[in-house]
Motif scaffolding. Structure first.
Motif, mmCIF file in Angstrom:
data_model
loop_
_atom_site.group_PDB
_atom_site.id
_atom_site.type_symbol
_atom_site.label_atom_id
_atom_site.label_comp_id
_atom_site.label_asym_id
_atom_site.label_seq_id
_atom_site.Cartn_x
_atom_site.Cartn_y
_atom_site.Cartn_z
ATOM 1 N N LEU A 11 0.839 -1.196 0.000
ATOM 2 C CA LEU A 11 0.000 0.000 0.000
ATOM 3 C C LEU A 11 0.873 1.245 0.000
ATOM 4 O O LEU A 11 1.962 1.252 0.585
ATOM 5 N N SER A 12 0.371 2.298 -0.629
ATOM 6 C CA SER A 12 1.052 3.589 -0.526
ATOM 7 C C SER A 12 0.838 4.116 0.889
ATOM 8 O O SER A 12 -0.044 3.650 1.627
ATOM 9 N N LEU A 13 1.629 5.088 1.278
ATOM 10 C CA LEU A 13 1.457 5.665 2.608
ATOM 11 C C LEU A 13 0.096 6.345 2.745
ATOM 12 O O LEU A 13 -0.516 6.302 3.815
ATOM 13 N N ASP A 14 -0.391 6.941 1.668
ATOM 14 C CA ASP A 14 -1.723 7.555 1.698
ATOM 15 C C ASP A 14 -2.801 6.512 1.957
ATOM 16 O O ASP A 14 -3.709 6.721 2.773
ATOM 17 N N GLU A 15 -2.715 5.380 1.258
ATOM 18 C CA GLU A 15 -3.702 4.309 1.436
ATOM 19 C C GLU A 15 -3.636 3.729 2.849
ATOM 20 O O GLU A 15 -4.668 3.502 3.485
ATOM 21 N N ALA A 16 -2.424 3.492 3.326
ATOM 22 C CA ALA A 16 -2.246 2.916 4.656
ATOM 23 C C ALA A 16 -2.740 3.866 5.738
ATOM 24 O O ALA A 16 -3.388 3.449 6.701
ATOM 25 N N ALA A 17 -2.445 5.155 5.585
ATOM 26 C CA ALA A 17 -2.883 6.154 6.562
ATOM 27 C C ALA A 17 -4.405 6.225 6.617
ATOM 28 O O ALA A 17 -4.994 6.291 7.702
ATOM 29 N N GLU A 18 -5.034 6.183 5.459
ATOM 30 C CA GLU A 18 -6.499 6.219 5.421
ATOM 31 C C GLU A 18 -7.081 4.977 6.081
ATOM 32 O O GLU A 18 -8.065 5.058 6.827
ATOM 33 N N MET A 19 -6.463 3.839 5.843
ATOM 34 C CA MET A 19 -6.938 2.584 6.401
ATOM 35 C C MET A 19 -6.919 2.599 7.932
ATOM 36 O O MET A 19 -7.827 2.075 8.573
ATOM 37 N N LEU A 20 -5.874 3.198 8.506
ATOM 38 C CA LEU A 20 -5.733 3.230 9.966
ATOM 39 C C LEU A 20 -6.274 4.506 10.603
ATOM 40 O O LEU A 20 -6.234 4.645 11.823
ATOM 41 N N SER A 21 -6.743 5.423 9.790
ATOM 42 C CA SER A 21 -7.221 6.729 10.266
ATOM 43 C C SER A 21 -6.131 7.471 11.032
ATOM 44 O O SER A 21 -6.350 8.001 12.116
ATOM 45 N N VAL A 22 -4.933 7.471 10.467
ATOM 46 C CA VAL A 22 -3.812 8.232 11.013
ATOM 47 C C VAL A 22 -3.233 9.074 9.879
ATOM 48 O O VAL A 22 -3.619 8.920 8.724
ATOM 49 N N SER A 23 -2.293 9.927 10.206
ATOM 50 C CA SER A 23 -1.682 10.761 9.170
ATOM 51 C C SER A 23 -0.510 10.038 8.514
ATOM 52 O O SER A 23 0.069 9.104 9.084
ATOM 53 N N VAL A 24 -0.154 10.494 7.331
ATOM 54 C CA VAL A 24 1.023 9.975 6.643
ATOM 55 C C VAL A 24 2.262 10.268 7.490
ATOM 56 O O VAL A 24 3.179 9.446 7.575
ATOM 57 N N LYS A 25 2.269 11.404 8.158
ATOM 58 C CA LYS A 25 3.388 11.775 9.031
ATOM 59 C C LYS A 25 3.570 10.743 10.145
ATOM 60 O O LYS A 25 4.700 10.387 10.487
ATOM 61 N N THR A 26 2.481 10.250 10.701
ATOM 62 C CA THR A 26 2.556 9.212 11.734
ATOM 63 C C THR A 26 3.184 7.939 11.174
ATOM 64 O O THR A 26 4.035 7.327 11.814
ATOM 65 N N LEU A 27 2.787 7.548 9.967
ATOM 66 C CA LEU A 27 3.366 6.353 9.357
ATOM 67 C C LEU A 27 4.848 6.546 9.071
ATOM 68 O O LEU A 27 5.655 5.639 9.298
ATOM 69 N N ARG A 28 5.222 7.712 8.572
ATOM 70 C CA ARG A 28 6.641 7.987 8.322
ATOM 71 C C ARG A 28 7.442 7.905 9.626
ATOM 72 O O ARG A 28 8.565 7.408 9.658
ATOM 73 N N ARG A 29 6.860 8.399 10.714
ATOM 74 C CA ARG A 29 7.523 8.346 12.025
ATOM 75 C C ARG A 29 7.692 6.892 12.478
ATOM 76 O O ARG A 29 8.759 6.502 12.965
ATOM 77 N N ARG A 30 6.660 6.074 12.297
ATOM 78 C CA ARG A 30 6.737 4.657 12.665
ATOM 79 C C ARG A 30 7.780 3.920 11.829
ATOM 80 O O ARG A 30 8.500 3.058 12.342
ATOM 81 N N ILE A 31 7.882 4.251 10.549
ATOM 82 C CA ILE A 31 8.897 3.639 9.688
ATOM 83 C C ILE A 31 10.282 4.073 10.174
ATOM 84 O O ILE A 31 11.198 3.251 10.293
ATOM 85 N N SER A 32 10.437 5.349 10.491
ATOM 86 C CA SER A 32 11.716 5.888 10.938
ATOM 87 C C SER A 32 12.167 5.249 12.247
ATOM 88 O O SER A 32 13.349 4.948 12.429
ATOM 89 N N GLU A 33 11.237 5.030 13.176
ATOM 90 C CA GLU A 33 11.599 4.438 14.473
ATOM 91 C C GLU A 33 11.726 2.919 14.402
ATOM 92 O O GLU A 33 12.182 2.291 15.347
ATOM 93 N N GLY A 34 11.299 2.321 13.290
ATOM 94 C CA GLY A 34 11.474 0.887 13.100
ATOM 95 C C GLY A 34 10.306 0.019 13.521
ATOM 96 O O GLY A 34 10.388 -1.199 13.449
ATOM 97 N N SER A 35 9.191 0.625 13.948
ATOM 98 C CA SER A 35 8.050 -0.182 14.366
ATOM 99 C C SER A 35 7.176 -0.628 13.193
ATOM 100 O O SER A 35 6.310 -1.483 13.357
ATOM 101 N N LEU A 36 7.412 -0.047 12.019
ATOM 102 C CA LEU A 36 6.715 -0.439 10.793
ATOM 103 C C LEU A 36 7.734 -0.486 9.657
ATOM 104 O O LEU A 36 8.355 0.532 9.360
#
Length: 65
Positions: A11-36
């Protein structure tokens, strides 16, 4: 004869963010910290695997006393 492989869904970050009802920034942060885990697709596009995205969701234990 073709083999039916169960390929992961990306999934793109936009699709994933919409799916979880979070922001793309939150997903980028999770990727950066290693939890995703994130996967680069080309030079600019980042994708996440659906199954790994689902694994980030955890049940909150109830506080039954």
């Amino acid at each position: 004869m073709s083999q039916n492989k169960n390929l992961p869904t990306y999934l793109s970050l936009d699709e994933a963010a919409e799916m979880l009802s979070v922001s793309v920034k939150t997903l980028r942060r999770r990727i950066s910290e290693g939890s995703l885990p994130g996967y680069r697709c080309g030079r600019r596009h980042i994708r996440v695997r659906l199954d790994e995205l689902e694994n980030t969701i955890r049940r909150i234990p109830s506080s039954d006393s």
